[in-house]
Structure formats: C-alpha cells, structure tokens
Design an enzyme around this catalytic site. Sequence first.
Site, PDB file in Angstrom:
ATOM      1  N   SER A   1       0.862  -1.170   0.000  1.00 21.44           N
ATOM      2  CA  SER A   1       0.000   0.000   0.000  1.00 21.44           C
ATOM      3  C   SER A   1       0.908   1.233   0.000  1.00 21.44           C
ATOM      4  O   SER A   1       1.889   1.274  -0.736  1.00 21.44           O
ATOM      5  CB  SER A   1      -0.936  -0.051   1.213  1.00 21.44           C
ATOM      6  OG  SER A   1      -1.899   0.972   1.139  1.00 21.44           O
TER       7      SER A   1
ATOM      8  N   HIS B   1      -2.988  -1.226  -3.240  1.00 19.19           N
ATOM      9  CA  HIS B   1      -4.222  -0.471  -3.024  1.00 19.19           C
ATOM     10  C   HIS B   1      -4.279   0.655  -4.041  1.00 19.19           C
ATOM     11  O   HIS B   1      -3.346   1.455  -4.147  1.00 19.19           O
ATOM     12  CB  HIS B   1      -4.261   0.080  -1.603  1.00 19.19           C
ATOM     13  CG  HIS B   1      -4.380  -0.997  -0.574  1.00 19.19           C
ATOM     14  ND1 HIS B   1      -4.018  -0.815   0.737  1.00 19.19           N
ATOM     15  CD2 HIS B   1      -4.816  -2.276  -0.663  1.00 19.19           C
ATOM     16  CE1 HIS B   1      -4.241  -1.933   1.404  1.00 19.19           C
ATOM     17  NE2 HIS B   1      -4.718  -2.840   0.576  1.00 19.19           N
TER      18      HIS B   1
ATOM     19  N   ASP C   1      -4.523  -4.828   5.981  1.00 22.12           N
ATOM     20  CA  ASP C   1      -4.711  -5.683   4.823  1.00 22.12           C
ATOM     21  C   ASP C   1      -3.409  -6.426   4.519  1.00 22.12           C
ATOM     22  O   ASP C   1      -2.346  -5.830   4.461  1.00 22.12           O
ATOM     23  CB  ASP C   1      -5.145  -4.852   3.610  1.00 22.12           C
ATOM     24  CG  ASP C   1      -5.634  -5.705   2.464  1.00 22.12           C
ATOM     25  OD1 ASP C   1      -6.128  -6.825   2.723  1.00 22.12           O
ATOM     26  OD2 ASP C   1      -5.529  -5.265   1.310  1.00 22.12           O
TER      27      ASP C   1
END
Length: 194
Positions: A16, A43, A136
């Site tokens: 990310s 992401h 995540d």
Amino acid sequence: MKNYYKQTGILLIGGSAGSIHVLLKVLPYLDTALSFPIVIVLHRKAGSENVLEELLRAYSSLPVVEAYDKLNIRRSCIYLAPPDYHLLFEDREHVIVDLSEKVNYSRPSIDVTFRSAAYIFKTGTTALLLSGANNDGVEGMRSVVRYGGTILLQDPDTAEVKYMPRQVLLGMQVHEILKPENMASFINQLNTKQ
C-alpha cells in the site's frame, strides 16, 4: 537458501502506501526467465487514471499486464490487480476479478488475493508484504502459512509506512525479512531452472 523456497509456484507481492518506490527498485533486476508468475496487489483508487501499469512496465525486465477476468497467467510475467476489483485464482493458470465488497477498506484487497492463492497453490505460494498503512495482508499471510507456503516481509525499518509489516511481525514468524536492495536477488534465487 532453505529447501522450502525451492518449490515456488507463484510469487505474490502486496503493498500500500510507500510500496511503489520499493517495486521500482526491485523490478529491473528480476531474472527474465522466472519459473513462476508474479502477482502484485497494490491499493488503488477506483476511477483514477491508470498509469501504474505503464510505470511498472517502464521499470520491469519482465512483461507487466493488468489482470482481467479469466486471464491465463504464465511464468516470467507480472500481473497487476486492477483498480476497484479483487483478484482471485480460479485454478493454477487462471485468475478472476470480483466486485464484491471491500475488505479492510480495500478493493483490491491483499488478503483476498493471498488467501485465494494459498488455497490453490498450497506449499508453492510465496508471499511478500511491503510498506502500508492498514491491516490488509495480515490475514492473507496467515493463510499462506496455514497452507504451508512461504512468507516474506519488507524490513519495517526500511518501510515508508511501517504499520503493515509491523502488524505481521506482531502475530507470526516470517521466513525472511528483506531490505528492498536484497529483494530482487532473493526472488531470483526462488527460480527453479526447468
């Protein structure tokens, strides 16, 4: 190199915030004849102009393709999860994309892809988690371990955003912690000559 690294059937890379510059340091140095595909889940905002594929392609020694539904994946290629879709594995050769609800506020979700790959590739799954600002990837890494795969982690001290790699270290033991400058050579050693 430990023996359990020798059976890599797929390499997953999740990240990310702060992970793109790491990839740009790694991609140019990857072996051009890898015996496995690489799937990258970052992401990405829905509806934003899609320049990530072009950026990664400019730095990569391997072909880079944004994944689409029923895509046939091949070794020595890099596949990028598309924005606003989860990427899952139908079998060892095909991916599917999915518009189901976000996981950890993310779509694509690293957890979704890692869990799906672990179920399909079992001990042949190798997963690398990079810099990021949420949880995540943590559950996905647990799934990889549960099915006997290998988990790798960016050294949190080298991460622009340390939260994601630190969360993994709080809950499990990883097989290797890597600095960005060592990642390409490590990945190349996963290659099995066929």
